[in-house]
Design an enzyme around this catalytic site. Structure first.
Site, mmCIF file in Angstrom:
data_model
loop_
_atom_site.group_PDB
_atom_site.id
_atom_site.type_symbol
_atom_site.label_atom_id
_atom_site.label_comp_id
_atom_site.label_asym_id
_atom_site.label_seq_id
_atom_site.Cartn_x
_atom_site.Cartn_y
_atom_site.Cartn_z
ATOM 1 C CB CYS A 124 8.498 -13.042 52.962
ATOM 2 S SG CYS A 124 10.116 -13.111 53.742
ATOM 3 C CE1 TYR A 142 15.044 -13.506 45.867
ATOM 4 C CE2 TYR A 142 16.836 -11.981 45.419
ATOM 5 C CZ TYR A 142 16.346 -13.263 45.450
ATOM 6 O OH TYR A 142 17.145 -14.323 45.073
ATOM 7 C CB CYS A 143 12.466 -12.245 51.531
ATOM 8 S SG CYS A 143 10.990 -11.214 51.756
ATOM 9 N NE ARG A 144 11.145 -18.066 53.599
ATOM 10 C CZ ARG A 144 11.123 -18.363 54.892
ATOM 11 N NH1 ARG A 144 10.090 -17.990 55.641
ATOM 12 N NH2 ARG A 144 12.126 -19.031 55.436
#
Length: 219
Positions: free
Chosen positions: A182, A176-178
């Site tokens: 993203c 996962y990221c932003r």
């Protein structure tokens, strides 16, 4: 008098809509959802000049959306209230739901998004306590330190090719990221799948996690 008072009221509300009616300022809000940052840090993360970043921050500040706090010789900007996370989330959702152009642009920015396996928040929460899932946060370390999903391990995307052997081979690795705007998690997941490991992407990030009523962990 009544008409002028009402006009003034709507003019004040319009300060907010005018401030966010700019793609660069929306990106700055998206970055500040992750962690407070200096002008220089925001300029680097958004690929803008420091001068332009400063001007955009002043517009956001005038609308009450951000505040700058001096720390030594540096001014650190942050969101003034968590409700702004909800505001940004709803703006994004409306655009992606109603504008075909927004969906097209997202697919162009994240060309593999439709082909990559994903996992829901509910499935993630079900798998984490049993040790079936390895949750990987691929954002920059300063964002991880400011707040991350509980149980996540931090390996920034730039470091992942050299650290791929640190990942388990017997668990589902969830990146996962932003959030959905993203592509770090997509790029990380492609590396993981190419290594022969099982993986999936979590579309949500810390903003969605908070809005769902869950607490963040801090390192």
């Amino acid at each position: 008098m009544e008409r002028s008072a009402k006009d003034h009221l709507f003019q004040q509300i319009a300060l907010v809509t005018q401030a966010i009616a700019n793609p660069h300022r929306l990106e700055l809000l998206d970055l500040l959802v992750q962690t407070p940052r200096s002008v220089e840090q925001l300029a680097q993360a958004s690929a803008m000049s420091v001068a332009n970043t400063s001007q955009h921050l002043q517009r956001l500040k005038q609308a009450g959306l951000v505040v700058g706090e001096r720390q030594g010789t540096t001014v650190i900007y942050r969101l003034t209230d968590p409700v702004i996370i909800r505001l940004w989330y709803e703006i994004r959702q409306v655009a992606l739901s109603l504008l075909a152009g927004a969906e097209w642009a997202l697919n162009r920015y994240r060309p593999q998004r439709q082909q990559l396996p994903t996992i829901s928040l509910a499935a993630l929460q079900a798998g984490m306590p049993h040790g079936d899932v390895y949750l990987l946060d691929v954002r920059p370390l300063e964002e991880f330190a400011a707040g991350h999903l509980p149980g996540a391990v931090a390996i920034p995307l730039a470091e992942l090719p050299q650290r791929i052997d640190e990942l388990p081979v017997d668990k589902l690795i969830v990146t996962y990221c932003r959030g959905p705007l993203c592509r770090y998690a997509d790029e990380a997941l492609l590396l993981i799948l190419a290594s022969g490991r099982r993986g999936a992407r979590l579309e949500e990030g810390v903003a969605e996690w908070l809005l769902a009523g869950y607490p963040l962990a801090h390192s």
